[in-house]
Design an enzyme around this catalytic site. Sequence first.
Site, PDB file in Angstrom:
ATOM      1  N   TYR A   1      14.354  -6.309   4.381  1.00  0.00           N
ATOM      2  CA  TYR A   1      12.937  -6.129   4.689  1.00  0.00           C
ATOM      3  C   TYR A   1      12.771  -5.314   5.971  1.00  0.00           C
ATOM      4  O   TYR A   1      12.015  -4.333   6.006  1.00  0.00           O
ATOM      5  CB  TYR A   1      12.260  -7.486   4.832  1.00  0.00           C
ATOM      6  CG  TYR A   1      10.773  -7.416   5.097  1.00  0.00           C
ATOM      7  CD1 TYR A   1       9.874  -7.282   4.047  1.00  0.00           C
ATOM      8  CD2 TYR A   1      10.268  -7.488   6.400  1.00  0.00           C
ATOM      9  CE1 TYR A   1       8.507  -7.227   4.281  1.00  0.00           C
ATOM     10  CE2 TYR A   1       8.913  -7.431   6.639  1.00  0.00           C
ATOM     11  CZ  TYR A   1       8.027  -7.297   5.581  1.00  0.00           C
ATOM     12  OH  TYR A   1       6.670  -7.235   5.820  1.00  0.00           O
TER      13      TYR A   1
ATOM     14  N   LYS B   1      11.063  -1.560   6.263  1.00  0.00           N
ATOM     15  CA  LYS B   1       9.843  -1.311   7.037  1.00  0.00           C
ATOM     16  C   LYS B   1      10.102  -0.345   8.195  1.00  0.00           C
ATOM     17  O   LYS B   1       9.228   0.453   8.554  1.00  0.00           O
ATOM     18  CB  LYS B   1       9.267  -2.635   7.548  1.00  0.00           C
ATOM     19  CG  LYS B   1       8.742  -3.544   6.444  1.00  0.00           C
ATOM     20  CD  LYS B   1       7.597  -2.898   5.666  1.00  0.00           C
ATOM     21  CE  LYS B   1       6.970  -3.860   4.674  1.00  0.00           C
ATOM     22  NZ  LYS B   1       5.813  -3.280   3.957  1.00  0.00           N
TER      23      LYS B   1
END
Length: 254
Positions: A157, A161
């Site tokens: 994640y 990002k």
Amino acid sequence: MQMFSLDGRVALVTGAGRGIGRALALGLAEAGADVVCLAQTGAEVEAAAREIRAKGRRALAVTADVTSREQVTAAVEAALAALGRIDILVNNAGINIRKPALEVAEQDWDRVVETNLKGPFLVAQTVGRHMCAAGYGRVINVASVGGAVALRTGVAYGASKAGLLHMTRILAMEWARFGVTVNAIGPWYFRTPLTEKLLQDEQYVAEILARTPMRRIGDLKELVGPVVFLASEASSYVTGQALMVDGGMTIYGF
């Protein structure tokens, strides 16, 4: 205040069926935009579109997987056919699989990175072609504070990002000459269906609040203002930026 009006504009919001995406789609409609609601969940995205129509704006519900170029192309073509243009893109669709790095399977990595990074690129590239040809566009990528500081949300994640934030800068650099701005927002914790279970853990919430200067979880409506700003003429000289909507959390990290 006319600078903040989105009257006459058409926005496409991915992941618009629930949570942050739904809130942003409705917020853009309240600011005057017609909205294309895109998600994999047909019933949810249609419900969001109905709510927008009830506000007096045009809305189109489109079901598509952002990791599929074919589906993205078909969705954008359907949006252009129905509403004639796309002035604003909000790249919001995303997922997370929370695991320590040593337990992340290859398929976990692929699924998160494809949805959070490849998907936004495919949508931005497809919509961006039309924006650049039209000489106008506003692209807003929904990143995360997890792309700027190390969090326990997981390595895949965080990497996805961080990549999305840098993709924002590069697209901004390339597309500025075409009249297209590209920016990002970086939310911290907000109450959504995806965070509901985590926010039921009182100890975890206490840790979050201890690292948030404002000492509270964000309300979804507090993401609408930043996105409307970045979608409007009020931000006409702003591009390649990441606005952290985090109650001050990234002042000292987590």
